[in-house]
Enzyme design. Structure first.
Site, PDB file in Angstrom:
ATOM      1  N   LYS A  66       0.830  -1.200   0.000  1.00  9.74           N
ATOM      2  CA  LYS A  66       0.000   0.000   0.000  1.00  9.74           C
ATOM      3  C   LYS A  66       0.878   1.270   0.000  1.00  9.74           C
ATOM      4  O   LYS A  66       2.094   1.185   0.241  1.00  9.74           O
ATOM      5  CB  LYS A  66      -0.911  -0.024   1.240  1.00  9.74           C
ATOM      6  CG  LYS A  66      -1.946  -1.168   1.230  1.00  9.74           C
ATOM      7  CD  LYS A  66      -2.844  -1.081   2.459  1.00  9.74           C
ATOM      8  CE  LYS A  66      -3.864  -2.200   2.515  1.00  9.74           C
ATOM      9  NZ  LYS A  66      -4.748  -2.090   3.710  1.00  9.74           N
ATOM     10  N   TYR A 110     -12.337  -2.338  -3.218  1.00  7.71           N
ATOM     11  CA  TYR A 110     -12.841  -2.427  -1.842  1.00  7.71           C
ATOM     12  C   TYR A 110     -14.366  -2.422  -1.778  1.00  7.71           C
ATOM     13  O   TYR A 110     -14.940  -2.033  -0.752  1.00  7.71           O
ATOM     14  CB  TYR A 110     -12.270  -1.272  -1.013  1.00  7.71           C
ATOM     15  CG  TYR A 110     -10.843  -1.507  -0.538  1.00  7.71           C
ATOM     16  CD1 TYR A 110     -10.508  -2.665   0.186  1.00  7.71           C
ATOM     17  CD2 TYR A 110      -9.840  -0.572  -0.771  1.00  7.71           C
ATOM     18  CE1 TYR A 110      -9.211  -2.888   0.636  1.00  7.71           C
ATOM     19  CE2 TYR A 110      -8.534  -0.789  -0.312  1.00  7.71           C
ATOM     20  CZ  TYR A 110      -8.234  -1.947   0.391  1.00  7.71           C
ATOM     21  OH  TYR A 110      -6.949  -2.160   0.846  1.00  7.71           O
ATOM     22  N   PHE A 153     -15.456   3.430   7.463  1.00  9.16           N
ATOM     23  CA  PHE A 153     -14.082   3.766   7.076  1.00  9.16           C
ATOM     24  C   PHE A 153     -13.860   3.747   5.563  1.00  9.16           C
ATOM     25  O   PHE A 153     -12.742   3.998   5.101  1.00  9.16           O
ATOM     26  CB  PHE A 153     -13.082   2.819   7.764  1.00  9.16           C
ATOM     27  CG  PHE A 153     -13.276   1.348   7.449  1.00  9.16           C
ATOM     28  CD1 PHE A 153     -12.721   0.775   6.315  1.00  9.16           C
ATOM     29  CD2 PHE A 153     -13.997   0.534   8.317  1.00  9.16           C
ATOM     30  CE1 PHE A 153     -12.889  -0.578   6.027  1.00  9.16           C
ATOM     31  CE2 PHE A 153     -14.171  -0.830   8.044  1.00  9.16           C
ATOM     32  CZ  PHE A 153     -13.613  -1.376   6.883  1.00  9.16           C
ATOM     33  N   ARG A 186      -1.755 -14.607   3.350  1.00 14.27           N
ATOM     34  CA  ARG A 186      -2.555 -14.086   4.478  1.00 14.27           C
ATOM     35  C   ARG A 186      -1.829 -14.336   5.799  1.00 14.27           C
ATOM     36  O   ARG A 186      -1.800 -13.479   6.675  1.00 14.27           O
ATOM     37  CB  ARG A 186      -3.942 -14.744   4.508  1.00 14.27           C
ATOM     38  CG  ARG A 186      -4.881 -14.349   3.389  1.00 14.27           C
ATOM     39  CD  ARG A 186      -5.258 -12.885   3.355  1.00 14.27           C
ATOM     40  NE  ARG A 186      -5.988 -12.424   4.513  1.00 14.27           N
ATOM     41  CZ  ARG A 186      -6.652 -11.264   4.556  1.00 14.27           C
ATOM     42  NH1 ARG A 186      -6.683 -10.460   3.490  1.00 14.27           N
ATOM     43  NH2 ARG A 186      -7.260 -10.868   5.643  1.00 14.27           N
ATOM     44  N   THR A 223      -5.478  -8.111  10.372  1.00 16.73           N
ATOM     45  CA  THR A 223      -5.789  -6.805   9.764  1.00 16.73           C
ATOM     46  C   THR A 223      -5.291  -5.644  10.623  1.00 16.73           C
ATOM     47  O   THR A 223      -4.696  -4.691  10.114  1.00 16.73           O
ATOM     48  CB  THR A 223      -7.319  -6.677   9.547  1.00 16.73           C
ATOM     49  OG1 THR A 223      -7.747  -7.777   8.738  1.00 16.73           O
ATOM     50  CG2 THR A 223      -7.676  -5.370   8.870  1.00 16.73           C
ATOM     51  N   ARG A 274       2.605  -7.133   8.885  1.00 13.16           N
ATOM     52  CA  ARG A 274       1.930  -6.075   9.639  1.00 13.16           C
ATOM     53  C   ARG A 274       2.439  -6.019  11.081  1.00 13.16           C
ATOM     54  O   ARG A 274       2.546  -4.933  11.670  1.00 13.16           O
ATOM     55  CB  ARG A 274       0.415  -6.293   9.595  1.00 13.16           C
ATOM     56  CG  ARG A 274      -0.186  -5.958   8.227  1.00 13.16           C
ATOM     57  CD  ARG A 274      -1.561  -6.551   8.068  1.00 13.16           C
ATOM     58  NE  ARG A 274      -2.279  -6.053   6.900  1.00 13.16           N
ATOM     59  CZ  ARG A 274      -3.441  -6.538   6.488  1.00 13.16           C
ATOM     60  NH1 ARG A 274      -4.013  -7.537   7.154  1.00 13.16           N
ATOM     61  NH2 ARG A 274      -4.032  -6.039   5.422  1.00 13.16           N
ATOM     62  N   ASN A 282      -1.719  -0.268   7.405  1.00 19.58           N
ATOM     63  CA  ASN A 282      -1.204  -1.614   7.696  1.00 19.58           C
ATOM     64  C   ASN A 282      -0.374  -2.225   6.572  1.00 19.58           C
ATOM     65  O   ASN A 282      -0.267  -3.432   6.437  1.00 19.58           O
ATOM     66  CB  ASN A 282      -2.338  -2.534   8.165  1.00 19.58           C
ATOM     67  CG  ASN A 282      -3.423  -2.691   7.113  1.00 19.58           C
ATOM     68  OD1 ASN A 282      -3.312  -2.144   6.012  1.00 19.58           O
ATOM     69  ND2 ASN A 282      -4.461  -3.446   7.442  1.00 19.58           N
TER      70      ASN A 282
END
Ligand code: IDP
Ligand code: MG
Length: 152
Positions: free
Chosen positions: A11, A51, A59, A87, A93, A104, A114
């Site tokens: 990200k 998303y 959010f 994952r 998360t 993370r 994150n």
């Protein structure tokens, strides 16, 4: 051997913090193969599609704004159980709940910063996200030299 493909995104926070190489290395070291990768500044239309499952969450607006706020590094990784492995390596998360040793858990503090996205294990999620971000022509198919030692 059932190989899977999964979609992973460093990200904008991860890119700005110089973590692209570190994150790609972790996946390469684990044995996952990079079959497509690019730097991409996500536009709001793509972000909203990506998303879409969160459209009704409080959010959502902030999430879309953040994911478009600078370049991201998108990749497709291939390997046996690739979706679950990614994952697991990402961690929970919320970085506060991510174990040390996960991406993370090692690099994040706040939920909305994150560092990484990876497709979830729901049926069809990885295929949907790969198609959203990549054209088939952007993939390369090749054998890694360690594959016969990585898999039994
Ligand atoms: P995931 O990234 O682990 O799959 P999701 O529940 O799909 O988690 O949420 C997508 C992203 O939205 C998260 O990675 C996180 O950055 C953000 N997010 C999730 N829940 C919250 C929240 O309660 N507040 C703010 N941001 C959130
Ligand atoms: Mg998710």
């Amino acid at each position: 051997m059932g190989k899977e493909q999964t979609f992973v995104l460093v990200k904008p926070d991860g890119v700005q913090r110089g973590l692209i190489g570190t994150i790609v290395s972790r996946f390469e070291n684990r044995g996952l193969k990079v079959i497509g990768a690019k730097l991409i500044t996500i536009n709001p239309e793509l972000a909203e599609k990506h998303y879409s499952e969160h459209v009704d969450k409080p959010f959502f607006t902030g999430l879309v704004e953040f994911i478009c706020s600078g370049p991201s590094f998108a990749m497709v990784l291939e390997g046996k159980n690739a979706v679950s492995i990614v994952r697991q390596m990402m961690g929970a998360t919320n970085p506060l709940e991510s174990s040390p040793g996960t991406i993370r858990g090692d690099f994040g503090i706040d939920l909305g910063r994150n560092v990484i996205h990876g497709s979830d294990t729901n049926p069809g999620s990885s295929e949907r996200e790969i198609d959203l971000f990549f054209d088939k022509l952007e993939f390369s198919s090749y054998e890694r030299i360690d594959e016969e030692w990585l898999y039994e």
